[in-house]
Motif scaffolding. Structure first.
Motif, PDB file in Angstrom:
ATOM      1  N   ALA A   7      37.531  34.821  41.187  1.00  0.00           N
ATOM      2  CA  ALA A   7      38.360  33.967  40.239  1.00  0.00           C
ATOM      3  C   ALA A   7      38.005  32.793  40.052  1.00  0.00           C
ATOM      4  N   ARG A   8      37.343  31.984  41.322  1.00  0.00           N
ATOM      5  CA  ARG A   8      36.941  30.608  41.362  1.00  0.00           C
ATOM      6  C   ARG A   8      35.665  30.525  40.647  1.00  0.00           C
ATOM      7  N   ARG A   9      34.650  31.529  40.400  1.00  0.00           N
ATOM      8  CA  ARG A   9      33.653  31.487  39.513  1.00  0.00           C
ATOM      9  C   ARG A   9      34.225  31.371  38.324  1.00  0.00           C
ATOM     10  N   TYR A  10      35.202  32.128  37.831  1.00  0.00           N
ATOM     11  CA  TYR A  10      35.551  31.896  36.320  1.00  0.00           C
ATOM     12  C   TYR A  10      36.084  30.725  35.982  1.00  0.00           C
ATOM     13  N   ARG A  11      37.068  30.185  36.867  1.00  0.00           N
ATOM     14  CA  ARG A  11      37.238  28.710  36.770  1.00  0.00           C
ATOM     15  C   ARG A  11      36.083  27.705  36.730  1.00  0.00           C
ATOM     16  N   ALA A  12      35.223  27.713  37.471  1.00  0.00           N
ATOM     17  CA  ALA A  12      34.125  26.957  37.614  1.00  0.00           C
ATOM     18  C   ALA A  12      33.339  26.883  36.323  1.00  0.00           C
ATOM     19  N   ALA A  13      33.058  28.144  35.684  1.00  0.00           N
ATOM     20  CA  ALA A  13      32.726  28.150  34.453  1.00  0.00           C
ATOM     21  C   ALA A  13      33.241  27.790  33.019  1.00  0.00           C
ATOM     22  N   GLY A  14      34.399  27.402  33.619  1.00  0.00           N
ATOM     23  CA  GLY A  14      35.767  26.850  32.590  1.00  0.00           C
ATOM     24  C   GLY A  14      36.366  27.958  31.859  1.00  0.00           C
ATOM     25  N   TRP A  15      36.522  29.190  32.573  1.00  0.00           N
ATOM     26  CA  TRP A  15      37.247  30.300  31.751  1.00  0.00           C
ATOM     27  C   TRP A  15      38.444  30.679  32.590  1.00  0.00           C
ATOM     28  N   ASP A  16      39.605  30.598  31.828  1.00  0.00           N
ATOM     29  CA  ASP A  16      40.666  31.229  32.500  1.00  0.00           C
ATOM     30  C   ASP A  16      40.909  32.432  31.964  1.00  0.00           C
ATOM     31  N   ALA A  17      41.171  33.549  32.915  1.00  0.00           N
ATOM     32  CA  ALA A  17      41.618  34.837  32.494  1.00  0.00           C
ATOM     33  C   ALA A  17      43.074  34.889  32.441  1.00  0.00           C
ATOM     34  N   ASP A  18      43.619  35.633  31.461  1.00  0.00           N
ATOM     35  CA  ASP A  18      44.909  35.697  31.317  1.00  0.00           C
ATOM     36  C   ASP A  18      46.016  35.916  32.529  1.00  0.00           C
ATOM     37  N   GLY A  19      45.247  36.703  33.719  1.00  0.00           N
ATOM     38  CA  GLY A  19      45.871  37.256  34.654  1.00  0.00           C
ATOM     39  C   GLY A  19      46.920  38.320  34.629  1.00  0.00           C
ATOM     40  N   ALA A  20      46.527  39.144  33.443  1.00  0.00           N
ATOM     41  CA  ALA A  20      47.177  40.367  33.280  1.00  0.00           C
ATOM     42  C   ALA A  20      46.311  41.420  34.407  1.00  0.00           C
ATOM     43  N   GLU A  21      45.240  41.197  34.705  1.00  0.00           N
ATOM     44  CA  GLU A  21      44.304  42.047  35.571  1.00  0.00           C
ATOM     45  C   GLU A  21      43.786  41.235  36.747  1.00  0.00           C
ATOM     46  N   LEU A  22      43.728  41.949  37.829  1.00  0.00           N
ATOM     47  CA  LEU A  22      42.699  41.139  38.937  1.00  0.00           C
ATOM     48  C   LEU A  22      41.437  40.904  38.404  1.00  0.00           C
ATOM     49  N   PRO A  23      40.921  39.775  39.002  1.00  0.00           N
ATOM     50  CA  PRO A  23      39.547  39.459  38.359  1.00  0.00           C
ATOM     51  C   PRO A  23      38.257  40.259  38.437  1.00  0.00           C
ATOM     52  N   ASP A  24      38.589  41.347  39.457  1.00  0.00           N
ATOM     53  CA  ASP A  24      37.088  42.428  39.407  1.00  0.00           C
ATOM     54  C   ASP A  24      37.618  43.574  38.436  1.00  0.00           C
ATOM     55  N   HIS A  25      38.512  43.571  37.627  1.00  0.00           N
ATOM     56  CA  HIS A  25      38.563  44.556  36.845  1.00  0.00           C
ATOM     57  C   HIS A  25      37.537  44.600  35.879  1.00  0.00           C
ATOM     58  N   LEU A  26      36.951  45.924  35.712  1.00  0.00           N
ATOM     59  CA  LEU A  26      35.713  45.811  34.745  1.00  0.00           C
ATOM     60  C   LEU A  26      35.815  45.328  33.450  1.00  0.00           C
ATOM     61  N   PRO A  27      36.716  45.497  32.600  1.00  0.00           N
ATOM     62  CA  PRO A  27      36.781  44.915  31.452  1.00  0.00           C
ATOM     63  C   PRO A  27      36.736  43.354  31.502  1.00  0.00           C
ATOM     64  N   VAL A  28      37.623  42.879  32.574  1.00  0.00           N
ATOM     65  CA  VAL A  28      37.579  41.390  32.906  1.00  0.00           C
ATOM     66  C   VAL A  28      36.040  40.779  33.220  1.00  0.00           C
ATOM     67  N   VAL A  29      35.696  41.372  33.921  1.00  0.00           N
ATOM     68  CA  VAL A  29      34.185  41.180  34.286  1.00  0.00           C
ATOM     69  C   VAL A  29      33.077  41.283  33.298  1.00  0.00           C
ATOM     70  N   PRO A  75      43.890  53.355  44.423  1.00  0.00           N
ATOM     71  CA  PRO A  75      43.943  52.130  44.749  1.00  0.00           C
ATOM     72  C   PRO A  75      44.941  51.493  43.632  1.00  0.00           C
ATOM     73  N   HIS A  76      45.549  50.435  44.054  1.00  0.00           N
ATOM     74  CA  HIS A  76      46.648  49.681  43.343  1.00  0.00           C
ATOM     75  C   HIS A  76      46.055  49.237  42.048  1.00  0.00           C
ATOM     76  N   GLN A  77      46.988  49.674  41.044  1.00  0.00           N
ATOM     77  CA  GLN A  77      46.685  49.574  39.441  1.00  0.00           C
ATOM     78  C   GLN A  77      47.496  48.362  39.099  1.00  0.00           C
ATOM     79  N   GLU A  78      47.230  47.464  38.121  1.00  0.00           N
ATOM     80  CA  GLU A  78      47.785  46.424  37.665  1.00  0.00           C
ATOM     81  C   GLU A  78      48.531  47.263  36.522  1.00  0.00           C
ATOM     82  N   GLY A  79      49.820  46.732  36.066  1.00  0.00           N
ATOM     83  CA  GLY A  79      50.242  47.441  34.743  1.00  0.00           C
ATOM     84  C   GLY A  79      49.865  47.233  33.590  1.00  0.00           C
ATOM     85  N   ARG A  80      49.450  48.052  32.658  1.00  0.00           N
ATOM     86  CA  ARG A  80      48.891  47.913  31.392  1.00  0.00           C
ATOM     87  C   ARG A  80      49.622  47.320  30.332  1.00  0.00           C
TER      88      ARG A  80
END
Length: 267
Positions: A127-149, A261-266
């Motif tokens: 998550a810190r890597r994303y922020r350092a690159a100037g990118w804010d994910a929308d938070g709907a998924e954990l930062p390691d979810h493959l589509p987010v990565v 493993p825990h899944q975030e809501g779609r």
């Protein structure tokens, strides 16, 4: 191991490596093509809700227009299946494949760290890597979810953007192995992705074989990985085998099984 003899002065070895890296940088056209591939991969690995399934003709057209490559061929094979599926059948297949099977979960840090404290730190670092690159994910998924990565890789480029994919190469290999074993059409999407990464080493293959046999590491404690101000709700990382209630899901979804493993809501 360095391909240059140890007798070559260090400064020369360093400059030669730097020159090789410069030559390896993609041209603007190649970078644009790679970003398009990564963005398509990100979209195709998302839950096929009504919005995504409505875009299947446009996605198929984009894949058909890709220059010839292994990735393009694999995505073409996937689109042949995806465009022919009833939308409800495609959604059910996605849930059964990624939400109900631990071995093909799309949360990459799980394969490297299992349900341990180290996984929580890995999520925070990502998550810190994303922020350092100037990118804010929308938070709907954990930062390691493959589509987010994958989306981050498309936006940030081959160096910084694709570093998380390279780091989690072994997890990606394990997901591909599980999909191939299940004969899921999504194996083509993972094959396309792996074709963009450096070849797997012998150590990678040995680690994947160990993961297949033993699974990720475990730790019998409850974990709150992010601490104050984090992304994940308390209880996200419970003791292995414990039931963690899933977040609410759309009515058309099948509720995730308790042993996965825990899944975030779609959305």
């Amino acid at each position: 191991m360095s391909p240059l003899p140890a007798t070559v002065p260090a400064i020369i070895r360093t400059r030669v490596r730097a020159a090789v890296r410069r030559r390896a940088l993609p041209s603007p056209r190649e970078a644009e093509h790679r970003a398009l591939l990564l963005r398509l991969l990100s979209l195709l690995m998302q839950y096929p809700d009504a919005e995504l399934t409505a875009e299947r003709p446009r996605l198929a057209s984009a894949v058909a227009g890709l220059p010839p490559s292994r990735a393009a061929s694999e995505l073409g094979a996937f689109m042949d299946w995806f465009t022919a599926q009833d939308s409800d059948a495609a959604a059910r297949h996605y849930v059964e494949t990624f939400d109900l099977r631990r071995r093909s979960s799309l949360y990459l840090t799980y394969y490297l760290h299992g349900d341990t404290r180290r996984r929580g730190m890995a999520l925070l670092t990502l998550a810190r890597r994303y922020r350092a690159a100037g990118w804010d994910a929308d938070g709907a998924e954990l930062p390691d979810h493959l589509p987010v990565v994958l989306e981050f890789a498309a936006l940030a480029g081959p160096g910084t953007g694709e570093a998380p994919l390279r780091l989690h190469r072994r997890g990606l290999e394990l997901i591909h192995h599980a999909l191939a074993e299940a004969r899921s059409p999504y194996r083509h999407v993972l094959s396309a992705l792996l074709s963009l990464l450096p070849p797997a080493s012998g150590a990678d293959r040995a680690a994947v074989a160990k993961l297949v046999a033993e699974g990720p590491p475990g730790e019998e404690v409850g974990l709150d990985p992010y601490g104050e101000g984090g992304f994940a709700p308390p209880g996200t990382f419970a003791p292995p085998g414990a039931f963690v209630p899933p977040l609410p899901a759309p009515p058309t979804r099948v509720a995730p099984a308790a042993d996965g493993p825990h899944q975030e809501g779609r959305r």
